[in-house]
Design a protein around this motif. Structure first.
Motif, mmCIF file in Angstrom:
data_model
loop_
_atom_site.group_PDB
_atom_site.id
_atom_site.type_symbol
_atom_site.label_atom_id
_atom_site.label_comp_id
_atom_site.label_asym_id
_atom_site.label_seq_id
_atom_site.Cartn_x
_atom_site.Cartn_y
_atom_site.Cartn_z
ATOM 1 N N PHE A 375 0.868 -1.172 0.000
ATOM 2 C CA PHE A 375 0.000 0.000 0.000
ATOM 3 C C PHE A 375 0.903 1.220 0.000
ATOM 4 C CE2 PHE A 375 -2.292 3.503 1.889
ATOM 5 C CZ PHE A 375 -3.527 3.435 1.255
ATOM 6 N N GLU A 376 0.697 2.091 -0.975
ATOM 7 C CA GLU A 376 1.564 3.261 -1.119
ATOM 8 C C GLU A 376 0.981 4.435 -0.325
ATOM 9 O OE1 GLU A 376 3.153 6.359 -4.569
ATOM 10 O OE2 GLU A 376 2.212 4.435 -5.147
ATOM 11 N N VAL A 377 1.725 4.879 0.675
ATOM 12 C CA VAL A 377 1.309 6.016 1.498
ATOM 13 C C VAL A 377 1.823 7.303 0.854
ATOM 14 C CG1 VAL A 377 1.456 7.117 3.758
ATOM 15 C CG2 VAL A 377 1.319 4.616 3.595
ATOM 16 N N GLU A 378 0.877 8.163 0.467
ATOM 17 C CA GLU A 378 1.236 9.438 -0.166
ATOM 18 C C GLU A 378 1.416 10.518 0.898
ATOM 19 O OE1 GLU A 378 -2.259 9.679 -2.584
ATOM 20 O OE2 GLU A 378 -1.160 9.050 -4.383
ATOM 21 N N GLU A 379 2.418 11.323 0.717
ATOM 22 C CA GLU A 379 2.709 12.383 1.682
ATOM 23 C C GLU A 379 2.099 13.716 1.210
ATOM 24 O OE1 GLU A 379 6.761 12.774 2.720
ATOM 25 O OE2 GLU A 379 7.019 10.647 3.299
ATOM 26 N N LEU A 380 1.546 14.488 2.167
ATOM 27 C CA LEU A 380 1.010 15.820 1.917
ATOM 28 C C LEU A 380 1.830 16.835 2.698
ATOM 29 C CD1 LEU A 380 -2.823 15.105 2.340
ATOM 30 C CD2 LEU A 380 -1.546 15.272 0.189
ATOM 31 N N ASN A 381 1.931 18.080 2.127
ATOM 32 C CA ASN A 381 2.586 19.114 2.932
ATOM 33 C C ASN A 381 1.613 19.525 4.037
ATOM 34 O OD1 ASN A 381 0.827 21.306 2.046
ATOM 35 N ND2 ASN A 381 1.952 21.214 0.075
ATOM 36 N N PRO A 382 2.076 20.163 5.104
ATOM 37 C CA PRO A 382 1.212 20.472 6.244
ATOM 38 C C PRO A 382 -0.057 21.229 5.869
ATOM 39 C CG PRO A 382 3.494 20.794 6.849
ATOM 40 C CD PRO A 382 3.486 20.514 5.382
ATOM 41 N N ALA A 383 0.045 22.196 4.966
ATOM 42 C CA ALA A 383 -1.134 22.985 4.611
ATOM 43 C C ALA A 383 -2.179 22.128 3.907
ATOM 44 C CB ALA A 383 -0.731 24.156 3.725
ATOM 45 N N GLU A 384 -1.720 21.145 3.099
ATOM 46 C CA GLU A 384 -2.658 20.259 2.417
ATOM 47 C C GLU A 384 -3.259 19.234 3.368
ATOM 48 O OE1 GLU A 384 -0.833 20.024 -2.103
ATOM 49 O OE2 GLU A 384 0.035 18.764 -0.532
ATOM 50 N N ALA A 385 -2.477 18.852 4.384
ATOM 51 C CA ALA A 385 -2.917 17.806 5.284
ATOM 52 C C ALA A 385 -4.061 18.253 6.184
ATOM 53 C CB ALA A 385 -1.739 17.322 6.127
ATOM 54 N N ILE A 386 -4.173 19.587 6.488
ATOM 55 C CA ILE A 386 -5.225 20.101 7.366
ATOM 56 C C ILE A 386 -6.233 20.848 6.506
ATOM 57 C CG2 ILE A 386 -5.758 21.646 9.270
ATOM 58 C CD1 ILE A 386 -3.008 21.073 10.414
ATOM 59 N N THR A 387 -7.488 20.463 6.637
ATOM 60 C CA THR A 387 -8.558 21.091 5.854
ATOM 61 C C THR A 387 -9.617 21.699 6.778
ATOM 62 O OG1 THR A 387 -9.757 18.996 5.720
ATOM 63 C CG2 THR A 387 -8.227 19.506 3.919
ATOM 64 N N VAL A 388 -10.312 22.711 6.237
ATOM 65 C CA VAL A 388 -11.376 23.381 6.986
ATOM 66 C C VAL A 388 -12.655 23.320 6.158
ATOM 67 C CG1 VAL A 388 -12.140 25.546 8.055
ATOM 68 C CG2 VAL A 388 -9.702 24.929 8.070
ATOM 69 N N TYR A 389 -13.742 22.941 6.797
ATOM 70 C CA TYR A 389 -15.016 22.857 6.062
ATOM 71 C C TYR A 389 -16.173 23.094 7.049
ATOM 72 C CZ TYR A 389 -15.143 18.134 8.061
ATOM 73 O OH TYR A 389 -15.144 17.074 8.924
ATOM 74 N N PRO A 390 -17.294 23.653 6.626
ATOM 75 C CA PRO A 390 -17.455 24.312 5.309
ATOM 76 C C PRO A 390 -16.745 25.645 5.310
ATOM 77 C CG PRO A 390 -19.430 24.567 6.599
ATOM 78 C CD PRO A 390 -18.533 23.706 7.423
ATOM 79 N N ASN A 391 -16.405 26.097 4.185
ATOM 80 C CA ASN A 391 -15.739 27.396 4.042
ATOM 81 C C ASN A 391 -16.055 27.913 2.629
ATOM 82 O OD1 ASN A 391 -14.149 29.635 4.522
ATOM 83 N ND2 ASN A 391 -12.203 28.566 4.113
ATOM 84 N N PRO A 392 -16.934 28.974 2.556
ATOM 85 C CA PRO A 392 -17.496 29.849 3.619
ATOM 86 C C PRO A 392 -18.443 29.079 4.560
ATOM 87 C CG PRO A 392 -17.730 30.818 1.435
ATOM 88 C CD PRO A 392 -17.333 29.415 1.224
ATOM 89 N N ASN A 393 -18.694 29.744 5.740
ATOM 90 C CA ASN A 393 -19.574 29.147 6.739
ATOM 91 C C ASN A 393 -20.299 30.251 7.499
ATOM 92 O OD1 ASN A 393 -17.832 29.909 9.156
ATOM 93 N ND2 ASN A 393 -16.362 28.680 7.948
ATOM 94 N N ASP A 394 -21.132 29.860 8.452
ATOM 95 C CA ASP A 394 -21.898 30.828 9.247
ATOM 96 C C ASP A 394 -21.282 31.088 10.605
ATOM 97 O OD1 ASP A 394 -22.268 28.439 10.475
ATOM 98 O OD2 ASP A 394 -24.461 28.445 10.353
ATOM 99 N N GLY A 395 -20.014 30.754 10.745
ATOM 100 C CA GLY A 395 -19.308 30.932 12.011
ATOM 101 C C GLY A 395 -19.064 29.600 12.715
ATOM 102 N N GLN A 396 -19.654 28.519 12.197
ATOM 103 C CA GLN A 396 -19.396 27.178 12.738
ATOM 104 C C GLN A 396 -18.733 26.343 11.643
ATOM 105 O OE1 GLN A 396 -22.971 25.488 14.382
ATOM 106 N NE2 GLN A 396 -23.117 26.996 16.019
ATOM 107 N N PHE A 397 -17.589 25.786 11.999
ATOM 108 C CA PHE A 397 -16.835 25.009 10.990
ATOM 109 C C PHE A 397 -16.021 23.909 11.692
ATOM 110 C CE2 PHE A 397 -14.442 28.720 12.296
ATOM 111 C CZ PHE A 397 -13.163 28.237 12.538
ATOM 112 N N THR A 398 -15.471 23.046 10.874
ATOM 113 C CA THR A 398 -14.676 21.903 11.378
ATOM 114 C C THR A 398 -13.262 21.980 10.816
ATOM 115 O OG1 THR A 398 -16.632 20.491 11.481
ATOM 116 C CG2 THR A 398 -14.492 19.384 11.448
#
Length: 464
Positions: A375-398
């Motif tokens: 199984f090939e593990v692909e590496e992401l840079n730190p900015a790609e590894a962390i995501t925010v959603y939903p964005n845009p949002n109403d002030g609540q996001f994950t």
């Protein structure tokens, strides 16, 4: 007057001393015309050379006693020299008319010669020496009761053979020709050497003949176990050589770890299936009375996808998952994962933090299985590894940390003028996600600052 005397070496007269001659024809003069009976000397009265009348028995083996009868033997055993085929025989006892001697070792059939201080004599008949048998080999080297074996050697004539035994049991003789003898393995025979007794002596084979009997399985130490487990089979007539025992679980050959005539220790083989156990030796084949239940190990069939980042959900399919009601352990190149879903032939897992490219293994109660491909593990840079959603949002996001293969210490939210509106410290086990709520936030642009072991990550947020 002259008289012709033929073929005498010592000539005696009644009027003078003996005359020794060395020719076969001698002319003797002054022979008296009339012999005076009063002073006649008979040949037997003056002859000193020994004579052999006969010997008994007429044939014997070396070391046997033979009686030689005749005349004028020396009364002391040591004064008689007896030879057979040039070999000196031991004189056991002696009298003037009888000698008891032992047939010398190494002698062959020939005339008997006796020498005393007064002369020597050779028997007219030959004494037969029974030669000791020689067993050089036999073939085959092993077999079963009732089968035939051919012995090869010397001095194996039919009139000489008295008996042939295998481990003290007499064998039936089927044929012979002087250098070979074919016999039948007797009933109840056991492994041992062949021994032949002839008129000339005895001989034993240098190696043992192996007698095989059909094996019998009495008991199996376990009725169920996993692949790779060791079990003991007790019974009768197993081979002491591990390689001569063919143990099968169904049709699958097992490794024999230890072997004795009454017990085998074997390892449950890969691919073994529930069924009877059989043991086959040169003596035959035996089958267990009951079935042995094989607890199967997991089998790896496929995984999808075959590559991805940390946190990627992977579906693994195969067979024999969750045997004995237990959840199998799954690892990506040694890094154990959390099972999200499980079924009889399917698992869903997430690629764990710390995973690297390599084989995926499944360890269950019955054994272990491994993927054929990495199984090939692909590496992401730190900015790609962390995501925010939903964005845009109403002030609540994950904030999703699922694909981040590094530690996160702090999450902060700043408005456009640099005022901090929120912060979350992350301690202990790192969560997969962090929920953020900006209840008083007005529509606009905000900045998310994430502090990690790999540095600061800044992401832009839009609140509607």
């Amino acid at each position: 007057e002259k008289t012709l005397v033929e073929n005498f070496a010592d000539i005696f007269f009644d009027f003078n001393s003996p005359i020794r001659t060395n020719v076969t024809q001698n002319r003797i003069y002054d022979m008296p015309p009339v012999v005076n009976e009063a002073v006649r000397v008979n040949l037997e009265d003056v002859l000193a050379t020994p004579g052999i009348a006969g010997f008994a028995p007429a044939a014997r083996k070396p070391g046997s006693e033979v009686i030689i009868t005749g005349q004028r033997f020396a009364s002391k055993p040591g004064d008689n020299k007896v030879y057979l085929n040039g070999k000196a025989a031991t004189v056991v006892s002696a009298s003037s008319s009888e000698l008891k001697v032992l047939v010398p070792t190494g002698a062959f059939t020939d005339n008997i010669k006796v020498i005393t201080p007064d002369g020597g004599v050779t028997s007219t008949g030959k004494f037969q020496v029974y030669q000791p048998p020689v067993l050089k080999s036999f073939s085959p080297q092993e077999g079963m009761v009732g089968q035939t074996v051919t012995l090869t050697g010397e001095h194996l004539q039919s009139e000489m053979i008295e008996r042939i035994q295998l481990a003290n049991l007499t064998c039936d003789i089927l044929s012979h020709n002087g250098s070979t003898v074919t016999v039948r393995v007797p009933a109840d025979a056991t492994t041992g050497a062949f021994q032949i007794s002839t008129k000339g002596g005895e001989a034993v084979t240098a190696s043992a003949y192996t007698v095989w009997y059909a094996p019998f399985i009495k008991e199996i130490s376990k009725q169920t176990d996993i692949v790779g487990a060791s079990i003991m089979i007790t019974g009768e007539n197993f081979a002491t050589d591990k390689a001569r025992n063919l143990v099968r679980f169904g049709q699958v050959l097992a490794q024999v770890l230890e072997a004795s005539p009454r017990q085998l220790t074997v390892r449950v083989p890969e691919s073994a299936q529930t069924g009877v156990i059989s043991v086959e030796t040169p003596g035959g084949k035996a089958t267990s009375a009951t079935s042995f239940e094989v607890i199967p190990g997991p089998r790896f069939t496929a995984m999808q996808p075959t590559k991805g980042t940390v946190g990627t959900v992977v579906e693994i399919t195969g067979e024999h998952f969750g045997i004995m009601g237990l959840v199998d352990r799954i690892a990506f190149n040694g890094q154990e994962v959390l099972v999200l879903e499980s079924a009889a032939n399917r698992y869903k897992v997430r690629v764990p933090r710390g995973a690297s490219t390599g084989k995926v293994t499944i360890t269950g109660f019955g054994g272990q299985a491994q993927s054929t491909a990495d199984f090939e593990v692909e590496e992401l840079n730190p900015a790609e590894a962390i995501t925010v959603y939903p964005n845009p949002n109403d002030g609540q996001f994950t904030v999703s940390l699922r694909h981040a293969d590094f530690d996160v210490q702090l999450i902060e939210v700043y408005d456009a003028v640099g005022k901090r509106l929120h912060q979350t410290h992350i301690t202990g086990p790192r969560p997969e996600t962090v929920e953020v709520s900006l209840r008083a936030a007005k529509a606009g642009v905000y900045f998310l600052q994430i502090h990690t072991e790999r540095g600061l990550i800044i992401k832009k947020l839009t609140v509607l």
